[in-house]
Write a protein that holds these residues in place. Structure first.
Motif: not given
Ligand code: NAP
Length: 256
Positions: A133-134, A141-145, A178-182, A241-242
């Motif tokens: 993903a990274a 704007g994606g989502r990971v659960v 943290r890493e994917l927030a950007r 929410i992350t």
């Protein structure tokens, strides 16, 4: 203009790992019902039984859903799966890292293989998918659960492999958040308590009854309880929410 539902996933592509049965299958079907194109990952076996199971899930999903093979404990499999998704769908919007195994044994008797194989699937599988993903498999704007577990928060007897694998998933989710927030990608964990699935149906009824007595809400959870949590964390309503761990455990454990 009618307001758009935060649970409308039309136009989104979702990958659910370990979706041939149980919680993964439930999540896959729910995303499809809400409009997503779903990729139903399964662990290939020589007899092809799991492919058939995953194809049945994909058929129930409809809407262009497909079964996609891949052992999440193997880097080559995860890379091939994500490359195929990029080639066909341009990338993913939703990744649900659900695949997991149990190999319980008391600490004194646990073999290296029992320890390592559980870490490799439960933690390594989430790591490989998140790394992909990274590296660009997940769109902005994606989502990971990721599926953690109450076991990773409290530690159960006989789970010297499973509990640390799930505790580490919680830590990994926070790093990835943290890493994917950007890229405005959110990364969260669900920590289920006792949920009725094939993974838990081998437990003796008296154990199920005893554990239910320790749950403030007085019963085991259902797959649907986890499904609803996953839909929420991937919805537009959860955009802020992350790095969160959502306990879905009937109150059995209330900490982080
Ligand atoms: P399940 O019924 O055993 O399903 C697990 C799924 O993962 C199956 O489809 C399985 O495929 C797949 N899988 C296993 N190894 C894989 C691999 N190497 N690559 C790809 N897929 C693989 O389990 P569940 O109860 O639905 O649990 C789903 C997740 O929730 C797991 O991560 C679990 O640890 C977590 N969880 C469950 C509970 C609970 O009470 N049920 C509680 C806390 C957390 P096969 O069918 O081929 O084995």
């Amino acid at each position: 203009m009618a307001p758009t539902s935060p649970f409308d996933f039309t136009g989104k592509t979702a990958l659910v790992t370990g979706a041939s049965r149980g919680i993964g299958a439930g999540i896959a079907e729910a995303f499809a019902r809400h409009g997503a194109t779903v990729l139903v990952n399964y662990l290939p076996d020589p007899a092809g039984a799991m492919r058939a199971e995953a194809e049945a899930v994909a058929a129930r999903c409809g809407g262009g859903a497909e079964a996609i093979a891949g052992d999440v404990s193997k880097t080559a499999d995860v890379s091939a799966m994500l490359d195929a998704i990029k080639a066909k769908h341009g990338g993913l919007d939703i990744l649900v890292a659900n695949a997991g195994i149990l190999r319980d044994r008391s600490l004194a008797k646990m073999s290296d293989d029992e320890f390592e194989s559980v870490l490799d699937v439960n933690l390594g599988g989430v790591f490989r998918c998140l790394r992909g993903a990274a590296q660009g498999a997940l769109r902005e704007g994606g989502r990971v659960v990721a599926l953690a577990s109450v076991a990773g928060q409290v530690g159960f007897f006989g789970q010297a492999n499973y509990a640390p694998s799930k505790a580490a998933v919680i830590a990994l989710v926070k790093v990835a958040a943290r890493e994917l927030a950007r890229k405005k990608i959110t990364v969260n964990a669900i920590a289920p308590g006792f949920i009725r699935t094939a993974m838990t149906e081998t437990m003796p009824p008296e154990v199920i009854e005893k554990t239910a007595e320790q749950v403030p809400l007085g019963e085991w959870g259902e797959v649907a309880d986890i499904v609803h949590a996953a839909l929420f964390l991937c919805s537009s309503g959860a955009r802020y929410i992350t790095g969160h761990v959502l306990n879905v455990n009937g109150g059995f454990h209330m900490g982080t």
